[in-house]
Design a protein around this motif. Sequence first.
Motif, PDB file in Angstrom:
ATOM      1  N   SER A   1      36.044  76.079 -21.056  1.00  0.00           N
ATOM      2  CA  SER A   1      35.465  75.586 -22.307  1.00  0.00           C
ATOM      3  C   SER A   1      36.053  76.320 -23.501  1.00  0.00           C
ATOM      4  O   SER A   1      36.446  75.705 -24.499  1.00  0.00           O
ATOM      5  CB  SER A   1      33.937  75.767 -22.296  1.00  0.00           C
ATOM      6  OG  SER A   1      33.320  75.008 -21.293  1.00  0.00           O
ATOM      7  N   LEU A   2      36.119  77.633 -23.408  1.00  0.00           N
ATOM      8  CA  LEU A   2      36.628  78.445 -24.513  1.00  0.00           C
ATOM      9  C   LEU A   2      38.089  78.130 -24.803  1.00  0.00           C
ATOM     10  O   LEU A   2      38.492  78.024 -25.960  1.00  0.00           O
ATOM     11  CB  LEU A   2      36.463  79.927 -24.187  1.00  0.00           C
ATOM     12  CG  LEU A   2      35.021  80.449 -24.178  1.00  0.00           C
ATOM     13  CD1 LEU A   2      34.949  81.829 -23.549  1.00  0.00           C
ATOM     14  CD2 LEU A   2      34.463  80.494 -25.591  1.00  0.00           C
ATOM     15  N   ARG A   3      38.864  77.963 -23.739  1.00  0.00           N
ATOM     16  CA  ARG A   3      40.282  77.669 -23.924  1.00  0.00           C
ATOM     17  C   ARG A   3      40.466  76.292 -24.560  1.00  0.00           C
ATOM     18  O   ARG A   3      41.274  76.126 -25.482  1.00  0.00           O
ATOM     19  CB  ARG A   3      40.995  77.757 -22.574  1.00  0.00           C
ATOM     20  CG  ARG A   3      42.510  77.774 -22.671  1.00  0.00           C
ATOM     21  CD  ARG A   3      43.156  78.355 -21.430  1.00  0.00           C
ATOM     22  NE  ARG A   3      42.732  77.694 -20.203  1.00  0.00           N
ATOM     23  CZ  ARG A   3      42.006  78.291 -19.252  1.00  0.00           C
ATOM     24  NH1 ARG A   3      41.608  79.542 -19.398  1.00  0.00           N
ATOM     25  NH2 ARG A   3      41.668  77.640 -18.151  1.00  0.00           N
ATOM     26  N   ALA A   4      39.719  75.295 -24.096  1.00  0.00           N
ATOM     27  CA  ALA A   4      39.834  73.951 -24.664  1.00  0.00           C
ATOM     28  C   ALA A   4      39.361  73.903 -26.113  1.00  0.00           C
ATOM     29  O   ALA A   4      39.824  73.076 -26.903  1.00  0.00           O
ATOM     30  CB  ALA A   4      39.032  72.963 -23.821  1.00  0.00           C
ATOM     31  N   SER A   5      38.434  74.793 -26.475  1.00  0.00           N
ATOM     32  CA  SER A   5      37.905  74.807 -27.844  1.00  0.00           C
ATOM     33  C   SER A   5      38.816  75.557 -28.810  1.00  0.00           C
ATOM     34  O   SER A   5      38.568  75.548 -30.015  1.00  0.00           O
ATOM     35  CB  SER A   5      36.521  75.459 -27.857  1.00  0.00           C
ATOM     36  OG  SER A   5      36.603  76.868 -27.814  1.00  0.00           O
ATOM     37  N   MET A   6      39.843  76.230 -28.297  1.00  0.00           N
ATOM     38  CA  MET A   6      40.707  77.081 -29.117  1.00  0.00           C
ATOM     39  C   MET A   6      39.874  78.112 -29.881  1.00  0.00           C
ATOM     40  O   MET A   6      40.165  78.442 -31.033  1.00  0.00           O
ATOM     41  CB  MET A   6      41.548  76.240 -30.090  1.00  0.00           C
ATOM     42  CG  MET A   6      42.568  75.341 -29.408  1.00  0.00           C
ATOM     43  SD  MET A   6      43.776  76.274 -28.431  1.00  0.00           S
ATOM     44  CE  MET A   6      44.646  77.144 -29.713  1.00  0.00           C
ATOM     45  N   GLY A   7      38.816  78.595 -29.247  1.00  0.00           N
ATOM     46  CA  GLY A   7      37.995  79.634 -29.854  1.00  0.00           C
ATOM     47  C   GLY A   7      36.859  79.117 -30.718  1.00  0.00           C
ATOM     48  O   GLY A   7      36.047  79.909 -31.204  1.00  0.00           O
ATOM     49  N   ALA A   8      36.771  77.802 -30.925  1.00  0.00           N
ATOM     50  CA  ALA A   8      35.718  77.260 -31.793  1.00  0.00           C
ATOM     51  C   ALA A   8      34.327  77.590 -31.264  1.00  0.00           C
ATOM     52  O   ALA A   8      33.389  77.787 -32.040  1.00  0.00           O
ATOM     53  CB  ALA A   8      35.869  75.746 -31.939  1.00  0.00           C
TER      54      ALA A   8
ATOM     55  N   VAL B   1      33.259  80.233 -30.078  1.00  0.00           N
ATOM     56  CA  VAL B   1      32.860  81.586 -30.467  1.00  0.00           C
ATOM     57  C   VAL B   1      32.328  81.589 -31.893  1.00  0.00           C
ATOM     58  O   VAL B   1      31.493  82.414 -32.262  1.00  0.00           O
ATOM     59  CB  VAL B   1      34.047  82.566 -30.336  1.00  0.00           C
ATOM     60  CG1 VAL B   1      33.662  83.964 -30.797  1.00  0.00           C
ATOM     61  CG2 VAL B   1      34.542  82.612 -28.891  1.00  0.00           C
ATOM     62  N   ARG B   2      32.800  80.628 -32.699  1.00  0.00           N
ATOM     63  CA  ARG B   2      32.467  80.623 -34.127  1.00  0.00           C
ATOM     64  C   ARG B   2      31.424  79.578 -34.508  1.00  0.00           C
ATOM     65  O   ARG B   2      30.642  79.786 -35.433  1.00  0.00           O
ATOM     66  CB  ARG B   2      33.755  80.360 -34.932  1.00  0.00           C
ATOM     67  CG  ARG B   2      34.849  81.392 -34.716  1.00  0.00           C
ATOM     68  CD  ARG B   2      36.085  81.074 -35.544  1.00  0.00           C
ATOM     69  NE  ARG B   2      36.749  79.860 -35.083  1.00  0.00           N
ATOM     70  CZ  ARG B   2      37.731  79.840 -34.193  1.00  0.00           C
ATOM     71  NH1 ARG B   2      38.144  80.969 -33.637  1.00  0.00           N
ATOM     72  NH2 ARG B   2      38.304  78.698 -33.829  1.00  0.00           N
ATOM     73  N   LEU B   3      31.417  78.435 -33.850  1.00  0.00           N
ATOM     74  CA  LEU B   3      30.507  77.343 -34.190  1.00  0.00           C
ATOM     75  C   LEU B   3      29.134  77.592 -33.577  1.00  0.00           C
ATOM     76  O   LEU B   3      29.042  77.914 -32.384  1.00  0.00           O
ATOM     77  CB  LEU B   3      31.079  76.032 -33.651  1.00  0.00           C
ATOM     78  CG  LEU B   3      30.327  74.742 -33.977  1.00  0.00           C
ATOM     79  CD1 LEU B   3      30.514  74.390 -35.445  1.00  0.00           C
ATOM     80  CD2 LEU B   3      30.833  73.606 -33.089  1.00  0.00           C
TER      81      LEU B   3
ATOM     82  N   ALA C   1      34.407  69.429 -34.109  1.00  0.00           N
ATOM     83  CA  ALA C   1      33.218  69.720 -34.920  1.00  0.00           C
ATOM     84  C   ALA C   1      33.499  70.819 -35.931  1.00  0.00           C
ATOM     85  O   ALA C   1      33.108  70.715 -37.102  1.00  0.00           O
ATOM     86  CB  ALA C   1      32.056  70.125 -34.008  1.00  0.00           C
ATOM     87  N   GLU C   2      34.171  71.862 -35.492  1.00  0.00           N
ATOM     88  CA  GLU C   2      34.501  72.949 -36.421  1.00  0.00           C
ATOM     89  C   GLU C   2      35.443  72.466 -37.514  1.00  0.00           C
ATOM     90  O   GLU C   2      35.271  72.792 -38.692  1.00  0.00           O
ATOM     91  CB  GLU C   2      35.126  74.117 -35.661  1.00  0.00           C
ATOM     92  CG  GLU C   2      35.402  75.317 -36.556  1.00  0.00           C
ATOM     93  CD  GLU C   2      36.080  76.453 -35.833  1.00  0.00           C
ATOM     94  OE1 GLU C   2      35.675  77.616 -36.037  1.00  0.00           O
ATOM     95  OE2 GLU C   2      37.036  76.200 -35.062  1.00  0.00           O
TER      96      GLU C   2
END
Length: 261
Positions: A160-167, A169-171, A138-139
């Motif tokens: 969740s945070l690890r799988a998102s590669m930090g997304a 935190v920003r999205l 999505a990001e």
Amino acid sequence: MPSQPFVTISSRDNPLFKQIAKLQQSGRFRKEAGLSVLEGVRLCLDAAASGCRFQKLIVSKSAYAAEPAVGALAAAADECFALEDRLFAKLSDTVSPQGVICVFEPPKWELSIRPNGRYVALERLQDPSNLGAISRTAEALGIDGLILSVDACDPFSPKSLRASMGALVRLPVLRPREFLSFLREIPLPVYACVVEKTAKSVGRVDFSGGGIALIGNEAKGLSSGALAASDERITIPMPGRAESLNAAVAASIVMWEMVRE
């Protein structure tokens, strides 16, 4: 060496050690504390570059001595702590710890929807890896945000945070208390993603005015209430032998169609 002083934690009985262990393991405790953790050098650096301020930085003695990023992370942290490697390994949520954990307050996004925006709503999604993958895509594609039901998995869990590669935190991640009521009130069309041959092909949907793609639980799909709250049912044509797609894969295809010109 970092210019900011590091306090040494030498025991598992240390209150901070116990707090971080609970933050790693318990979604309920994360919610009560209003805190979460990021682990790994790249994740923490990306969060810091995005303006995230860390309440605490915790590093292993090996990372303190050899990791070049520790200085930059310390500059983004209010307090810094160092542990022996064996103690850090007890805190880590990864198989091969990099020696860096940051405690932070997750962003609180306002429950507002952008006119003509494109969003993905996730009902009862349970796999943190799927949530992370969806947020990362999505990001990358410029989706305006995610809308999660309260019974979906925790967007700020370590997995969740690890799988998102930090997304995540920003999205923008919206989590309304009344998920279905919130969807009904949004002045955008809601498209229920289903595995039904009679549903409209996602490739024939006009997303130019914005919209919300509604995706359900990995095993059970969308609830009857979610289907009733949608304006139209859409599907991904599958001429092959597979009966369905992984939730993250399906979401990625739909998001690509949402932004395709």
